[in-house]
Design an enzyme around this catalytic site. Structure first.
Site, PDB file in Angstrom:
ATOM      1  N   GLU A  71       0.742  -1.199   0.015  1.00 43.59           N
ATOM      2  CA  GLU A  71       0.103  -0.031   0.118  1.00 43.59           C
ATOM      3  C   GLU A  71       1.002   1.074  -0.021  1.00 43.59           C
ATOM      4  OE1 GLU A  71      -2.720   0.267   3.338  1.00 43.59           O
ATOM      5  OE2 GLU A  71      -3.646   2.324   2.424  1.00 43.59           O
ATOM      6  N   ARG A 296       5.266 -13.090   9.485  1.00 43.05           N
ATOM      7  CA  ARG A 296       5.919 -11.866   9.238  1.00 43.05           C
ATOM      8  C   ARG A 296       6.971 -11.870  10.020  1.00 43.05           C
ATOM      9  NH1 ARG A 296       2.475  -7.583   9.098  1.00 43.05           N
ATOM     10  NH2 ARG A 296       3.830  -6.186   9.506  1.00 43.05           N
ATOM     11  N   LYS A 306       4.340   0.261   9.742  1.00 41.92           N
ATOM     12  CA  LYS A 306       4.440   1.580   8.978  1.00 41.92           C
ATOM     13  C   LYS A 306       3.545   2.720   9.824  1.00 41.92           C
ATOM     14  CE  LYS A 306       3.113  -0.013   4.856  1.00 41.92           C
ATOM     15  NZ  LYS A 306       2.610  -0.011   3.536  1.00 41.92           N
TER      16      LYS A 306
HETATM   17  P1  ATP Z   1       2.780  -2.494   8.109  1.00 42.97           P
HETATM   18  O1  ATP Z   1       2.191  -3.542   9.070  1.00 42.97           O
HETATM   19  O2  ATP Z   1       4.134  -2.187   8.185  1.00 42.97           O
HETATM   20  O3  ATP Z   1       2.022  -1.291   7.936  1.00 42.97           O
HETATM   21  P2  ATP Z   1       1.528  -3.615   5.866  1.00 42.97           P
HETATM   22  O4  ATP Z   1       1.274  -4.886   5.895  1.00 42.97           O
HETATM   23  O5  ATP Z   1       0.469  -2.647   6.132  1.00 42.97           O
HETATM   24  O6  ATP Z   1       2.794  -3.147   6.792  1.00 42.97           O
HETATM   25  P3  ATP Z   1       1.619  -3.556   2.962  1.00 42.97           P
HETATM   26  O7  ATP Z   1       2.053  -2.338   2.128  1.00 42.97           O
HETATM   27  O8  ATP Z   1       0.324  -4.060   3.028  1.00 42.97           O
HETATM   28  O9  ATP Z   1       1.954  -3.047   4.448  1.00 42.97           O
HETATM   29  O10 ATP Z   1       2.571  -4.744   2.810  1.00 42.97           O
HETATM   30  C1  ATP Z   1       2.720  -5.272   1.620  1.00 42.97           C
HETATM   31  C2  ATP Z   1       3.138  -6.564   1.627  1.00 42.97           C
HETATM   32  O11 ATP Z   1       4.477  -6.843   2.636  1.00 42.97           O
HETATM   33  C3  ATP Z   1       2.189  -7.385   2.159  1.00 42.97           C
HETATM   34  O12 ATP Z   1       1.996  -8.557   1.572  1.00 42.97           O
HETATM   35  C4  ATP Z   1       2.507  -7.652   3.480  1.00 42.97           C
HETATM   36  O13 ATP Z   1       1.989  -8.890   3.990  1.00 42.97           O
HETATM   37  C5  ATP Z   1       3.882  -7.893   3.728  1.00 42.97           C
HETATM   38  N1  ATP Z   1       4.791  -7.237   4.912  1.00 42.97           N
HETATM   39  C6  ATP Z   1       4.342  -6.307   5.606  1.00 42.97           C
HETATM   40  N2  ATP Z   1       5.086  -6.420   6.663  1.00 42.97           N
HETATM   41  C7  ATP Z   1       5.886  -7.609   6.707  1.00 42.97           C
HETATM   42  C8  ATP Z   1       6.799  -8.012   7.484  1.00 42.97           C
HETATM   43  N3  ATP Z   1       7.018  -7.416   8.805  1.00 42.97           N
HETATM   44  N4  ATP Z   1       7.164  -9.233   7.031  1.00 42.97           N
HETATM   45  C9  ATP Z   1       6.792  -9.872   6.117  1.00 42.97           C
HETATM   46  N5  ATP Z   1       5.995  -9.335   5.314  1.00 42.97           N
HETATM   47  C10 ATP Z   1       5.430  -8.235   5.422  1.00 42.97           C
END
Ligand code: ATP
Ligand code: MG
Length: 600
Positions: A71, A296, A306
């Site tokens: 995102e 994760r 984020k």
């Molecule tokens: P955050 O929790 O940091 O806000 P998010 O999941 O909201 O991260 P996205 O932009 O939706 O951020 O993430 C893009 C991809 O990266 C998604 O498939 C998500 O599952 C993966 N992702 C995000 N954080 C992690 C992590 N700590 N480890 C592995 N994959 C991750």
């Protein structure tokens, strides 16, 4: 704003949260040593096994197609790197494709700055999405059509409950929810209302489109989840064309389907959303990718959310998204991390079904392994103290030969100027040496790297403050490194620079951003911000670097002898005033943890 709070599943209050497990150093060390033991062949994991099995069974017509779906509401962090390496890595390994898809369904939080940074970071990590750069917003029209299809099947309705009321009706983990009073609207009424929502006839939050599933489901995500909400906001791509936006749950699976994704890999918090992912695709009767969840990445001394990283930036705890203390890819890059080190790390930590926390020392270990091979050695003095060699001729300068990288002789040698006045490191001298201190002290000898053995014969102090201003030394001309007489032994070798030839530089030392291994561990009434390490950045302004370092370029890596790995700061460094970042110290705690693990 209540109407935007539920855009992403993370905001559901009652959602399942897999616990963060304590770092188990010994287990981690054992796992890592197992993994390193088979270093050349990447270790296998359950997702690779699923993909391999699917290919063997001829599923998806033998295709493998994954996607990385960020995102654009922040910069990518090292957790995202794990997901990128996994998705692009599997596609590459199995001859498939991986798309870059911006999951841009929430205009109130998103920005093109993030789109640009995400592209740059994925490319920097070493991955290429070809012409397959997609946006969920490109599918808004089709998603709208899908929603109409579901309304027509009698499986979705327009609901007038407010966000608060909806929460109340939803029930809890132990109590079923109640049906919305608007659940039984006719298909025609729903179609009309949904069209009016799209036409902008209602204010934000006034109505939602909800799937008609089961308010008594044991899975809260299945209790008539929201598919669309009203949000009068300008979108960075679609402008003001839309005032209704699909939720993550309604956009994600359908976007996967439109792109022909075969394996939709996401993190564990989406496990409870999978029945909903499947439900929408089943209702629509379209291509149905398989959602697979993995744990994760969590790292000690680090936050990887984020939402929290945005707070650090906005409240200026750091200088920006690329502050070298940030766990963002932009921050690591600026600090001097290589993409190779990050990819190696992502391979080694593996892919698991259970959440855990990885010791940040393991990331640093992967970095040192890489930098040790590629970084040229150089000499720099961070906290200088002046040395005058009294028996060295005043106007003499010798160019001494120094090895650029003992690990890689193809990197050759260079010369460093030696003269009567030098700087050495303050901590390499003790007036009153404690037992076991073998460096310079009054009456004692030490070897200067690539040069001579010197002896301290006097100390000049500031008469007012008593601070040491100068060390008076003599050198032994017979002991030049590499000469026939150079074998005379002294107990320590220290680094130095020639005062007249060295250049002044600023050096920034970084320490953990948080003082607790788990930044979320706080006493009652405090929050994670209270665990910020107040001394995470140390700026040294009067460092002296050997002349060649003054022409170092952004992207070059150096090992300052005995001090650590350093790089030119790509933002603040100037020819007239170089600025270096410490990428890592030389001490490798992870190697020690591994050793301890093997013994224990
Ligand atoms: P955050 O929790 O940091 O806000 P998010 O999941 O909201 O991260 P996205 O932009 O939706 O951020 O993430 C893009 C991809 O990266 C998604 O498939 C998500 O599952 C993966 N992702 C995000 N954080 C992690 C992590 N700590 N480890 C592995 N994959 C991750
Ligand atoms: Mg997410």
């Amino acid at each position: 704003m209540a109407s935007t709070a539920c855009y992403k599943p993370a905001a559901y209050v009652l959602q399942f949260r897999a616990g963060r497990t304590k770092v188990d150093r010994k287990v981690a060390a054992e796992n890592a040593s197992e993994v390193t033991a088979s270093a050349d062949s990447a270790p296998s994991h359950f997702i690779r096994n699923i993909v391999a099995e699917d290919l063997q069974q001829g599923r998806n017509l033998g295709r493998v197609h994954t996607r990385f779906p960020p995102e654009p509401n922040g910069y990518l962090h090292i957790g995202h790197a794990k997901s990128i390496c996994l998705n692009f890595g599997l596609a590459a390994e199995f001859g498939g494709l991986c798309n870059l898809r911006f999951d841009d369904t929430n205009p109130s939080k998103e920005d093109v700055e993030y789109v640009h940074s995400i592209r740059e970071d994925v490319r920097w990590l070493g991955f290429d999405w070809g012409d397959r750069e997609y946006y969920a917003s490109d599918y808004f029209e089709r998603l709208y059509g899908f929603a109409v299809q579901i309304i027509k099947a009698g499986k979705a309705y327009v609901c007038d409950l407010s966000a608060d009321q909806m929460r109340e009706y939803r029930g809890t983990l132990t109590e079923p929810g109640r049906n919305s009073p608007f659940r039984d609207r006719s298909i025609d009424e729903n179609l009309n209302l949904f069209e009016s929502m799209k036409a902008g006839k209602f204010p934000d939050g006034a109505r939602t489109l909800r799937a008609k599933i089961d308010m008594a489901s044991s899975n809260l995500n299945m209790r008539d989840p929201v598919m669309y909400r009203i949000l009068h906001a300008t979108h960075h791509r679609t402008g003001d064309r839309w005032c209704i936006y699909p939720t993550y749950d309604f956009a994600h699976g359908q976007s996967d389907s439109i792109e022909g994704i075969t394996h939709s890999i996401c993190t564990l918090e989406f496990e409870d959303h999978r029945p909903l992912y499947d439900w929408f695709l089943d209702q629509l009767g379209v291509h149905h990718p398989q959602q697979i969840e993995f744990a994760r990445l969590n790292l000690t001394y680090t936050v990887l959310s984020k939402r929290k990283l945005i707070q650090l930036v906005q409240h200026q705890y750091v200088s920006g998204w690329d502050d070298p203390r940030m766990p963002t890819l932009a921050g690591f890059r600026r600090r001097g991390y290589t993409s190779e080190a990050i990819r190696t790390f992502c391979d080694r930590i593996g892919v698991a079904k259970r959440n855990s926390t990885v010791d940040i020392a393991m990331l640093e270990h992967c970095l040192r392994e890489d930098l040790n091979k590629r970084a040229a050695r150089a000499m720099a003095v961070l906290r200088p103290i002046k040395v005058v060699i009294q028996n060295y001729p005043e106007d003499q300068v010798e160019e001494l030969e120094a090895v650029n990288n003992p690990e890689d002789h193809s990197m050759g040698t260079r010369t460093v100027p030696f003269s009567r006045v030098l700087y050495i490191e303050e901590e390499d001298f003790r007036e009153d040496p404690p037992k076991g201190f073998f460096r310079l002290s009054p009456g004692r000898e030490v070897r200067l790297r690539y040069a001579y053995i010197i002896k301290c014969v006097g100390v000049i102090k500031d008469p007012q403050t008593g601070a040491i201003m100068e060390l008076q030394c003599t050198y032994d001309p017979e002991t030049k490194s590499g000469s026939s007489q150079s074998s005379r032994k002294v107990k320590a070798t220290i680094h130095w620079v020639s005062a007249a030839h060295s250049v002044e530089a600023e050096v920034r030392l970084y320490h953990h951003m948080f003082s607790k291994e788990d930044p979320d561990e706080v006493p009652e009434g405090r929050d994670w911000l209270s665990n910020i390490n107040p001394t995470s950045l140390e700026v040294l302004k009067t460092c002296r670097i050997e002349p060649l370092l003054a022409s170092a370029k952004a992207g070059d890596h150096y090992q300052f002898e005995r001090l650590g790995y350093f790089c030119v700061d790509p933002v603040d460094s100037r020819t007239e005033r170089p600025v270096f970042n410490r990428t890592a110290t030389l001490r490798d705690t992870w190697a020690n943890i591994q050793k301890a693990g093997k013994k224990g």
